[in-house]
Design an enzyme around this catalytic site. Structure first.
Site, PDB file in Angstrom:
ATOM      1  N   ARG A 225       0.842  -1.178   0.000  1.00 20.03           N
ATOM      2  CA  ARG A 225       0.000   0.000   0.000  1.00 20.03           C
ATOM      3  C   ARG A 225       0.885   1.239   0.000  1.00 20.03           C
ATOM      4  O   ARG A 225       1.880   1.303   0.740  1.00 20.03           O
ATOM      5  CB  ARG A 225      -0.930   0.011   1.234  1.00 20.03           C
ATOM      6  CG  ARG A 225      -2.052  -1.021   1.177  1.00 20.03           C
ATOM      7  CD  ARG A 225      -3.061  -0.641   0.103  1.00 20.03           C
ATOM      8  NE  ARG A 225      -4.186  -1.549   0.004  1.00 20.03           N
ATOM      9  CZ  ARG A 225      -4.270  -2.551  -0.868  1.00 20.03           C
ATOM     10  NH1 ARG A 225      -3.261  -2.807  -1.680  1.00 20.03           N
ATOM     11  NH2 ARG A 225      -5.353  -3.295  -0.923  1.00 20.03           N
ATOM     12  N   HIS A 273       0.329  -0.293 -10.273  1.00 24.94           N
ATOM     13  CA  HIS A 273      -0.535  -1.132  -9.439  1.00 24.94           C
ATOM     14  C   HIS A 273      -0.926  -2.413 -10.178  1.00 24.94           C
ATOM     15  O   HIS A 273      -2.103  -2.775 -10.276  1.00 24.94           O
ATOM     16  CB  HIS A 273      -1.786  -0.378  -8.989  1.00 24.94           C
ATOM     17  CG  HIS A 273      -2.334  -0.896  -7.691  1.00 24.94           C
ATOM     18  ND1 HIS A 273      -2.856  -0.079  -6.716  1.00 24.94           N
ATOM     19  CD2 HIS A 273      -2.418  -2.156  -7.194  1.00 24.94           C
ATOM     20  CE1 HIS A 273      -3.255  -0.809  -5.684  1.00 24.94           C
ATOM     21  NE2 HIS A 273      -2.989  -2.082  -5.952  1.00 24.94           N
TER      22      HIS A 273
END
Length: 310
Positions: A225, A273
């Site tokens: 994250r 991502h």
């Protein structure tokens, strides 16, 4: 017959066939749709589009559980309208993808592959890298993804230290926990891999002090994250040479703004991502298994603890 609301925006075409099939194979006769009246919904398959905090679960009077399509649940777990059980995604496809990403980039940096792939001056650097056994790796986060990645790295010969907030046991991994354990796991590591959930206790876990615990010239991988890392401290460590490179797949703002210094920094690799993705076929089987358990009166798998945030 349970009714399942697919609340994941544009992803419905990917699941429209495989999710009903997985439910049928699990022995669950159910109606699945992205368009159900709120008072008819028994379960929600959740992958938010737009602002997840705007989701109001109180409008579903029959709702029994929310099943996240994502491994990370930080955008939903604190939603005050969510009063039913929440499960996170633990999916073999998700795990396999993350193992491939982490091992690939660890080996890339371990072997110094960048210098050979981009070598415009044709520099002949006839020097072999050390063996994996000489390059300690720290893996922060020993959940399903972290444990699988740590195990894969051990199989390649890397000495792996793992850290989690509570003590875990992963064969072949030197497991640490708690504040002192974090310092021990990071101390002198040549590569650090971040696979922690995002909680108030893990935000900015890699600050200037923790980055300084790594070996000089170490590499940081963050497929976990974005807010796990203090961006300002990271850039300072890269600029000073204390850190050799950062491969980043997650960011505080996504997509990463075009003007962000990560894009142009010579010691940063940005990946958009894509470290791992929830695969519809395997994710559908995981969802179907959990709904079958709920319908049979059995405990749900992979329940989220609201107090811990994961």
């Amino acid at each position: 017959m349970p009714r399942i609301l697919f609340m994941a925006g544009h992803r419905w075409p990917d699941y429209a066939t495989v999710l009903p099939r997985a439910l049928e194979e699990a022995g669950v006769a159910a109606e699945v749709s992205p368009d159900l009246a709120p008072d008819a919904v028994d379960y929600i398959v959740y992958g938010p589009a737009g602002d997840p905090a705007a989701s109001d679960f109180s409008v579903f009077p029959r709702l029994r559980a929310v099943l996240s399509l994502w491994a990370g649940v930080e955008t939903i777990v604190a939603n005050p309208s969510l009063t039913v059980p929440l499960t996170r995604m633990v999916d073999p496809g998700l795990t396999a993808g993350m193992v491939e990403y982490v091992t690939g980039h660890v080996l890339r940096h371990h072997l110094g592959m960048d210098a050979h792939i981009v070598n415009p001056e044709h520099h002949w650097a006839n020097r072999a890298p050390p063996l994996a056994s000489e390059r300690p790796v720290a893996v922060l986060g020993l959940g399903a993804l972290g444990a699988a990645c740590a195990t894969a790295l051990v199989s390649l010969g890397f000495p792996v230290r793992g850290w989690s907030r509570t003590l875990r046991d992963v064969p072949g991994v030197a497991c640490h926990h708690g504040p002192e354990g974090l310092e021990a796991a990071l101390g002198g590591a040549r590569i650090a891999v971040l696979l922690l959930p995002l909680t108030p206790g893990t935000e900015n876990v890699m600050d200037a002090r923790r980055l300084a615990r790594l070996a000089p010239g170490a590499v940081l991988l963050n497929p976990g994250r974005g807010p796990l890392v203090d961006d300002t401290a990271l850039l300072a460590a890269l600029d000073s040479g204390a850190l050799g490179h950062a491969t980043l797949d997650t960011f505080r703002t996504e997509p990463l703004p075009r003007e962000h210094p990560f894009w142009s920094h010579p010691k940063v690799t940005v990946t958009p991502h894509i470290a791992s993705e929830t695969r519809p076929a395997t994710a559908s089987r995981a969802i179907a298994e959990n709904i079958a358990r709920a319908e049979a009166g059995q405990p749900l798998l992979h329940l989220v603890d609201p107090e811990r945030g994961y």
